[in-house]
Design a protein around this motif. Structure first.
Motif, PDB file in Angstrom:
ATOM      1  N   SER A 186      10.237 -53.000  -5.395  1.00 13.85           N
ATOM      2  CA  SER A 186      10.152 -52.830  -6.852  1.00 13.85           C
ATOM      3  C   SER A 186      10.361 -54.156  -7.590  1.00 13.85           C
ATOM      4  O   SER A 186       9.717 -54.418  -8.583  1.00 13.85           O
ATOM      5  CB  SER A 186      11.135 -51.766  -7.334  1.00 13.85           C
ATOM      6  OG  SER A 186      12.445 -52.140  -7.007  1.00 13.85           O
ATOM      7  N   ASP A 187      11.223 -55.049  -7.082  1.00 11.95           N
ATOM      8  CA  ASP A 187      11.486 -56.303  -7.813  1.00 11.95           C
ATOM      9  C   ASP A 187      10.335 -57.299  -7.701  1.00 11.95           C
ATOM     10  O   ASP A 187      10.035 -58.024  -8.635  1.00 11.95           O
ATOM     11  CB  ASP A 187      12.743 -57.009  -7.269  1.00 11.95           C
ATOM     12  CG  ASP A 187      14.007 -56.232  -7.565  1.00 11.95           C
ATOM     13  OD1 ASP A 187      13.915 -55.172  -8.215  1.00 11.95           O
ATOM     14  OD2 ASP A 187      15.091 -56.682  -7.130  1.00 11.95           O
ATOM     15  N   GLU A 188       9.726 -57.368  -6.505  1.00 15.98           N
ATOM     16  CA  GLU A 188       8.710 -58.407  -6.299  1.00 15.98           C
ATOM     17  C   GLU A 188       7.324 -57.841  -5.983  1.00 15.98           C
ATOM     18  O   GLU A 188       6.335 -58.560  -6.022  1.00 15.98           O
ATOM     19  CB  GLU A 188       9.149 -59.359  -5.161  1.00 15.98           C
ATOM     20  CG  GLU A 188      10.405 -60.148  -5.512  1.00 15.98           C
ATOM     21  CD  GLU A 188      10.924 -61.004  -4.359  1.00 15.98           C
ATOM     22  OE1 GLU A 188      10.332 -60.993  -3.252  1.00 15.98           O
ATOM     23  OE2 GLU A 188      11.952 -61.682  -4.561  1.00 15.98           O
ATOM     24  N   GLN A 244      18.677 -56.102  -2.264  1.00 21.06           N
ATOM     25  CA  GLN A 244      17.640 -56.166  -3.290  1.00 21.06           C
ATOM     26  C   GLN A 244      16.460 -55.309  -2.854  1.00 21.06           C
ATOM     27  O   GLN A 244      16.062 -55.355  -1.676  1.00 21.06           O
ATOM     28  CB  GLN A 244      17.214 -57.634  -3.411  1.00 21.06           C
ATOM     29  CG  GLN A 244      16.446 -57.945  -4.645  1.00 21.06           C
ATOM     30  CD  GLN A 244      15.846 -59.334  -4.587  1.00 21.06           C
ATOM     31  OE1 GLN A 244      16.097 -60.114  -3.649  1.00 21.06           O
ATOM     32  NE2 GLN A 244      15.032 -59.643  -5.563  1.00 21.06           N
ATOM     33  N   ASN A 245      15.915 -54.530  -3.771  1.00 19.87           N
ATOM     34  CA  ASN A 245      14.718 -53.755  -3.462  1.00 19.87           C
ATOM     35  C   ASN A 245      13.518 -54.644  -3.777  1.00 19.87           C
ATOM     36  O   ASN A 245      13.118 -54.796  -4.928  1.00 19.87           O
ATOM     37  CB  ASN A 245      14.707 -52.493  -4.336  1.00 19.87           C
ATOM     38  CG  ASN A 245      13.501 -51.630  -4.054  1.00 19.87           C
ATOM     39  OD1 ASN A 245      12.457 -52.119  -3.630  1.00 19.87           O
ATOM     40  ND2 ASN A 245      13.643 -50.338  -4.293  1.00 19.87           N
ATOM     41  N   ILE A 246      12.966 -55.284  -2.718  1.00 22.27           N
ATOM     42  CA  ILE A 246      11.910 -56.272  -2.980  1.00 22.27           C
ATOM     43  C   ILE A 246      10.547 -55.606  -3.189  1.00 22.27           C
ATOM     44  O   ILE A 246       9.601 -56.256  -3.607  1.00 22.27           O
ATOM     45  CB  ILE A 246      11.853 -57.371  -1.897  1.00 22.27           C
ATOM     46  CG1 ILE A 246      11.618 -56.789  -0.506  1.00 22.27           C
ATOM     47  CG2 ILE A 246      13.111 -58.228  -1.926  1.00 22.27           C
ATOM     48  CD1 ILE A 246      11.161 -57.838   0.493  1.00 22.27           C
ATOM     49  N   SER A 283      21.989 -50.489  -2.436  1.00 20.73           N
ATOM     50  CA  SER A 283      22.011 -51.164  -3.728  1.00 20.73           C
ATOM     51  C   SER A 283      23.465 -51.528  -4.099  1.00 20.73           C
ATOM     52  O   SER A 283      23.742 -52.634  -4.568  1.00 20.73           O
ATOM     53  CB  SER A 283      21.369 -50.229  -4.756  1.00 20.73           C
ATOM     54  OG  SER A 283      21.781 -50.556  -6.024  1.00 20.73           O
TER      55      SER A 283
END
Ligand SMILES: CC(C)(COP(=O)(O)OP(=O)(O)OC[C@H]1O[C@@H](n2cnc3c(N)ncnc32)[C@H](O)[C@@H]1OP(=O)(O)O)[C@@H](O)C(=O)NCCC(=O)NCCS
Length: 280
Positions: free
Chosen positions: A259-261, A255-257, A250
């Motif tokens: 949790s983000d997406e 990007q933590n995809i 991080s």
């Protein structure tokens, strides 16, 4: 499968139709601005050099309208340091008017047959957590949610992070040669939105060698190779309990995809693959 359709490997002239379907899938996935590549990129990476193609693609064509594609499945071969050869299904998509005719299953079965012939022992892919109807379809065919069963989190470094990444300290060659208990294993993958990408399968520095900048140097070396190869993404997965790695990645702009997406990792293992290709 409905006899009005034929399933075949994609050819160069299919690329603009494949791109149309890639955009349909991105619209369905509520990320219409995702696709950024043109047909020339898809042609260059998939057909200019058959031996070194970045991806493989199967398409479904209507017998009534030759050249018009109604579904596609794009995949590539990967590697697991746990089990060996694997296949990754990047996209499986059937245009709305052609669903529930057996096309999705047939395309995926063809991919799995091809992968078993190459001794692959896993078929992996990701699916968005809200895409319940596809999740049901995948479960029905024997795939399992590895994000929930094993706790994997999907991460991604984008092009600007990759290009700007610089290790704070560059190790001398001698130090790198001595670095026997540290390694980074990677392979090339493909994004139907952005093109060439790299996947970091394993990244390990033995406990005694940590906090000396070795990990950063390994990563710097990988990202240099990847940028030189025109890769625009670096994908990898980290276990959710590995807080040190999640913090490290991080900090450097990954990007933590998951949790983000909302991307979940799914997997069909060898037994399920063998059963799946027997189903009519
Ligand atoms: C998911 C998708 C690929 C399935 O393709 P399809 O051609 O419609 O499915 P098929 O006709 O091959 O179905 C095969 C089997 O799965 C079942 N099935 C299909 N969709 C299903 C669903 N939403 N829920 C439960 N079962 C489903 C069918 O009943 C059929 O069962 P059977 O073999 O016992 O007869 C297609 O619906 C699609 O493109 N969806 C939108 C894009 C998408 O989400 N892609 C995946 C992104 S990760």
């Amino acid at each position: 499968m409905d006899a009005q359709f034929s399933i075949r490997p994609a050819i160069e002239t299919d690329c603009s139709e494949i791109l149309r379907l890639i955009q349909e899938l991105a619209d369905y996935e509520k990320m219409p601005d995702g696709p950024k590549i043109g047909a020339e990129v898809l042609i260059g990476d998939g057909f200019n050099n058959a031996e070194a193609a970045y991806y493989h693609c199967l398409v479904a064509e209507s017998q009534d309208a030759p050249g018009q594609l109604v579904a596609y499945c794009l995949y590539f071969y990967t590697y697991s340091t746990d089990v060996g050869r694997c296949v990754y299904m990047e996209d499986l998509y059937v245009s709305p008017n052609f669903r529930s005719k057996g096309l999705g299953k047939s395309l995926w079965q063809t991919l799995v047959k091809n992968a078993l012939e190459r001794d692959c022992v896993r078929c992996e892919f990701v699916v968005l957590d809200w895409n319940q109807s596809s999740i049901e379809f995948y479960h029905l065919q024997g795939a399992k949610n590895m994000s929930s069963q094993e706790g994997w989190v999907q991460l991604r470094m984008n092009e600007s992070v990759m290009a700007s990444f610089k290790a704070p300290k560059t190790l001398s060659n001698t130090k790198v040669r001595r670095a026997l208990k540290r390694y980074l294993l990677y392979y090339y993958v493909y994004s139907t939105w952005e093109g060439r990408a790299v996947c970091m399968e394993d990244f390990y520095v033995s406990p005694k060698s940590r906090n000396k900048g070795i990990g950063q140097s390994l990563l710097e070396a990988l990202l240099k190779i990847a940028v030189d190869k025109k890769c625009v993404r670096c994908n990898f997965k980290v276990h959710k309990s590995n807080e040190a790695s999640l913090t490290f990645f991080s900090k450097i702009g990954s990007q933590n995809i998951s949790s983000d997406e909302g991307w979940l990792l799914y997997r069909m293992d060898r037994n399920a693959m063998e059963e799946f290709i027997k189903v009519k």
